[in-house]
Design a protein around this motif. Structure first.
Motif, PDB file in Angstrom:
ATOM      1  N   ARG A  68      27.616 -59.800  -6.353  1.00 57.06           N
ATOM      2  CA  ARG A  68      26.503 -59.673  -5.402  1.00 57.06           C
ATOM      3  C   ARG A  68      27.014 -59.572  -3.971  1.00 57.06           C
ATOM      4  N   ASN A  69      28.062 -60.321  -3.658  1.00 60.52           N
ATOM      5  CA  ASN A  69      28.676 -60.296  -2.327  1.00 60.52           C
ATOM      6  C   ASN A  69      30.144 -60.678  -2.484  1.00 60.52           C
ATOM      7  N   GLN A  96      29.612 -54.120  -4.261  1.00 62.00           N
ATOM      8  CA  GLN A  96      28.467 -55.013  -4.202  1.00 62.00           C
ATOM      9  C   GLN A  96      27.341 -54.489  -5.094  1.00 62.00           C
ATOM     10  N   ASP A 136      21.340 -57.351  -7.023  1.00 64.97           N
ATOM     11  CA  ASP A 136      20.794 -58.081  -8.172  1.00 64.97           C
ATOM     12  C   ASP A 136      19.777 -59.095  -7.668  1.00 64.97           C
ATOM     13  N   LEU A 177      19.641 -62.681  -9.248  1.00 66.65           N
ATOM     14  CA  LEU A 177      20.760 -63.580  -8.922  1.00 66.65           C
ATOM     15  C   LEU A 177      21.525 -64.031 -10.168  1.00 66.65           C
ATOM     16  N   LYS A 194      28.413 -64.140  -6.995  1.00 66.91           N
ATOM     17  CA  LYS A 194      28.809 -63.485  -5.739  1.00 66.91           C
ATOM     18  C   LYS A 194      30.092 -62.684  -5.943  1.00 66.91           C
TER      19      LYS A 194
END
Length: 194
Positions: free
Chosen positions: A110-111, A125, A128, A131, A135
Protein backbone atom coordinates in the motif's frame (compact mmCIF):
# COMPACT_ATOMS: atom_id res chain seq x y z
CA UNK A 1 46.17 -7.17 0.83
CA UNK A 2 43.07 -9.37 0.44
CA UNK A 3 39.92 -9.10 -1.69
CA UNK A 4 36.99 -7.81 0.38
CA UNK A 5 34.56 -10.02 -1.59
CA UNK A 6 36.22 -13.46 -1.98
CA UNK A 7 39.22 -13.13 0.40
CA UNK A 8 41.89 -13.96 -2.23
CA UNK A 9 45.40 -12.55 -1.66
CA UNK A 10 46.13 -9.61 -3.96
CA UNK A 11 49.40 -7.95 -4.99
CA UNK A 12 49.94 -4.50 -3.47
CA UNK A 13 48.22 -1.76 -5.48
CA UNK A 14 45.91 -4.16 -7.38
CA UNK A 15 42.78 -2.46 -8.72
CA UNK A 16 40.78 -5.67 -9.36
CA UNK A 17 40.76 -9.15 -7.83
CA UNK A 18 42.16 -11.80 -10.16
CA UNK A 19 39.79 -14.43 -8.69
CA UNK A 20 36.36 -12.76 -8.64
CA UNK A 21 37.01 -9.55 -10.65
CA UNK A 22 35.68 -7.20 -7.96
CA UNK A 23 37.20 -3.77 -7.43
CA UNK A 24 39.59 -3.29 -4.53
CA UNK A 25 39.80 -0.36 -2.17
CA UNK A 26 42.65 0.96 -4.38
CA UNK A 27 40.16 1.47 -7.24
CA UNK A 28 39.27 5.13 -7.84
CA UNK A 29 35.64 5.85 -6.82
CA UNK A 30 34.64 6.77 -10.38
CA UNK A 31 35.67 3.29 -11.64
CA UNK A 32 34.34 1.24 -8.75
CA UNK A 33 31.32 -0.96 -9.66
CA UNK A 34 28.17 -1.02 -7.58
CA UNK A 35 28.47 -3.35 -4.57
CA UNK A 36 25.80 -6.02 -4.49
CA UNK A 37 24.07 -6.91 -1.25
CA UNK A 38 24.94 -10.46 -0.16
CA UNK A 39 22.74 -12.94 -2.02
CA UNK A 40 21.28 -10.31 -4.30
CA UNK A 41 21.69 -9.42 -7.96
CA UNK A 42 23.30 -6.24 -9.28
CA UNK A 43 21.38 -4.90 -12.26
CA UNK A 44 23.02 -2.66 -14.82
CA UNK A 45 20.45 -0.52 -16.61
CA UNK A 46 21.85 0.42 -20.03
CA UNK A 47 19.53 3.43 -20.37
CA UNK A 48 20.93 4.85 -17.13
CA UNK A 49 24.50 4.24 -18.25
CA UNK A 50 23.92 6.13 -21.50
CA UNK A 51 22.25 8.96 -19.58
CA UNK A 52 25.17 9.18 -17.20
CA UNK A 53 23.39 7.59 -14.23
CA UNK A 54 25.05 5.18 -11.85
CA UNK A 55 24.70 1.48 -12.68
CA UNK A 56 21.76 -0.19 -11.01
CA UNK A 57 20.15 3.01 -9.72
CA UNK A 58 17.33 3.14 -12.23
CA UNK A 59 18.25 6.77 -12.99
CA UNK A 60 16.28 8.19 -15.85
CA UNK A 61 13.12 6.22 -15.07
CA UNK A 62 11.22 9.33 -14.02
CA UNK A 63 10.07 7.48 -10.90
CA UNK A 64 7.56 5.41 -12.87
CA UNK A 65 9.56 2.21 -12.99
CA UNK A 66 9.09 2.13 -16.77
CA UNK A 67 12.30 2.38 -18.76
CA UNK A 68 12.53 2.50 -22.54
CA UNK A 69 15.80 1.19 -23.93
CA UNK A 70 16.34 2.21 -27.56
CA UNK A 71 16.96 -0.82 -29.75
CA UNK A 72 18.09 0.94 -32.92
CA UNK A 73 21.64 2.28 -33.00
CA UNK A 74 22.58 1.24 -29.46
CA UNK A 75 26.31 1.55 -28.97
CA UNK A 76 27.62 0.12 -25.71
CA UNK A 77 29.76 2.47 -23.65
CA UNK A 78 31.62 -0.48 -22.14
CA UNK A 79 34.30 -2.58 -23.86
CA UNK A 80 32.71 -5.64 -25.57
CA UNK A 81 33.94 -8.05 -22.88
CA UNK A 82 32.20 -5.96 -20.17
CA UNK A 83 28.84 -5.35 -21.90
CA UNK A 84 26.02 -6.59 -19.69
CA UNK A 85 22.83 -7.93 -21.27
CA UNK A 86 19.64 -5.99 -20.63
CA UNK A 87 17.82 -7.07 -17.46
CA UNK A 88 14.67 -9.15 -17.80
CA UNK A 89 11.49 -7.10 -17.77
CA UNK A 90 8.19 -8.22 -16.33
CA UNK A 91 4.69 -6.79 -16.62
CA UNK A 92 2.71 -6.89 -13.40
CA UNK A 93 -1.05 -6.60 -14.09
CA UNK A 94 -2.90 -5.73 -10.89
CA UNK A 95 -6.50 -6.51 -9.94
CA UNK A 96 -6.95 -2.73 -9.57
CA UNK A 97 -6.58 -2.39 -13.36
CA UNK A 98 -3.09 -0.90 -13.18
CA UNK A 99 0.01 -2.46 -14.68
CA UNK A 100 3.72 -1.83 -14.15
CA UNK A 101 6.74 -2.87 -16.18
CA UNK A 102 9.51 -3.77 -13.75
CA UNK A 103 13.07 -5.07 -13.76
CA UNK A 104 15.66 -5.68 -11.10
CA UNK A 105 14.29 -5.54 -7.57
CA UNK A 106 11.41 -3.85 -5.82
CA UNK A 107 8.81 -3.71 -3.09
CA UNK A 108 5.02 -4.00 -3.45
CA UNK A 109 2.44 -2.76 -0.94
CA UNK A 110 0.00 0.00 0.00
CA UNK A 111 2.90 2.35 0.79
CA UNK A 112 6.16 0.37 0.41
CA UNK A 113 9.24 1.67 2.20
CA UNK A 114 12.78 0.28 2.05
CA UNK A 115 14.56 -0.33 5.33
CA UNK A 116 17.77 1.66 6.07
CA UNK A 117 20.60 0.37 3.88
CA UNK A 118 18.28 -1.30 1.35
CA UNK A 119 18.09 -0.20 -2.29
CA UNK A 120 15.36 -1.17 -4.75
CA UNK A 121 14.73 -0.25 -8.37
CA UNK A 122 10.96 0.00 -7.85
CA UNK A 123 8.48 0.84 -5.09
CA UNK A 124 5.12 -0.35 -6.46
CA UNK A 125 2.12 1.08 -4.62
CA UNK A 126 -1.27 -0.71 -4.70
CA UNK A 127 -4.50 1.20 -4.12
CA UNK A 128 -6.26 -1.06 -1.59
CA UNK A 129 -9.25 0.52 0.17
CA UNK A 130 -9.85 -2.64 2.21
CA UNK A 131 -6.39 -2.28 3.83
CA UNK A 132 -5.87 -6.04 3.44
CA UNK A 133 -2.51 -5.46 1.71
CA UNK A 134 0.31 -4.55 4.10
CA UNK A 135 2.21 -1.27 3.67
CA UNK A 136 5.27 -3.23 2.53
CA UNK A 137 3.74 -6.57 1.57
CA UNK A 138 6.35 -8.30 -0.58
CA UNK A 139 9.73 -7.98 -2.25
CA UNK A 140 10.51 -9.09 -5.80
CA UNK A 141 13.61 -9.63 -7.87
CA UNK A 142 14.95 -11.54 -10.87
CA UNK A 143 16.97 -14.75 -11.04
CA UNK A 144 18.04 -16.23 -14.39
CA UNK A 145 15.25 -14.42 -16.24
CA UNK A 146 12.50 -15.53 -13.84
CA UNK A 147 10.73 -13.28 -11.33
CA UNK A 148 10.84 -14.25 -7.66
CA UNK A 149 8.75 -12.92 -4.77
CA UNK A 150 9.28 -12.98 -1.01
CA UNK A 151 6.61 -12.10 1.54
CA UNK A 152 7.91 -9.38 3.89
CA UNK A 153 6.07 -10.72 6.96
CA UNK A 154 2.78 -9.22 5.78
CA UNK A 155 -0.34 -9.33 7.94
CA UNK A 156 -2.46 -11.41 5.53
CA UNK A 157 0.23 -13.37 3.69
CA UNK A 158 0.99 -14.06 0.02
CA UNK A 159 -0.20 -16.93 -2.19
CA UNK A 160 1.46 -17.90 -5.49
CA UNK A 161 -0.57 -19.70 -8.18
CA UNK A 162 1.70 -20.97 -10.97
CA UNK A 163 0.12 -21.90 -14.34
CA UNK A 164 0.85 -25.63 -14.00
CA UNK A 165 0.67 -25.89 -10.21
CA UNK A 166 -1.76 -25.41 -7.33
CA UNK A 167 -1.82 -22.63 -4.75
CA UNK A 168 1.29 -22.18 -2.63
CA UNK A 169 1.26 -20.08 0.56
CA UNK A 170 4.57 -18.20 0.83
CA UNK A 171 6.63 -18.59 3.97
CA UNK A 172 7.67 -15.05 5.06
CA UNK A 173 11.23 -14.14 4.08
CA UNK A 174 11.63 -17.04 1.63
CA UNK A 175 11.97 -16.47 -2.14
CA UNK A 176 9.61 -18.23 -4.55
CA UNK A 177 10.09 -18.34 -8.33
CA UNK A 178 7.07 -16.96 -10.19
CA UNK A 179 7.18 -17.80 -13.93
CA UNK A 180 5.25 -15.72 -16.44
CA UNK A 181 1.54 -16.49 -16.39
CA UNK A 182 1.50 -16.91 -12.60
CA UNK A 183 -0.85 -15.09 -10.24
CA UNK A 184 0.38 -13.65 -6.94
CA UNK A 185 -2.35 -13.00 -4.37
CA UNK A 186 -1.81 -10.31 -1.75
CA UNK A 187 -4.78 -10.75 0.62
CA UNK A 188 -7.83 -9.41 -1.36
CA UNK A 189 -5.69 -8.03 -4.22
CA UNK A 190 -3.53 -9.84 -6.78
CA UNK A 191 -1.26 -9.35 -9.78
CA UNK A 192 -0.44 -11.51 -12.77
CA UNK A 193 3.08 -11.81 -14.14
CA UNK A 194 3.53 -11.26 -17.89
Amino acid sequence: MTCRICGARLPEGAMFCGECGSATSATPESRRPVDARPGDTTVFDRASLRAGGAPGTGAGTGGTGVVSIPVHGFEPILPPEEVVTAPARFTLRFSTGEHRIVFGSGLVGRNPVAQPGEHFDHLVQIADRTLSVSKTHLEFGEHDGILWVADRFSGNGTIVRRPDDGALRCEPGRRYLVPRGSRVELASQFFEVG
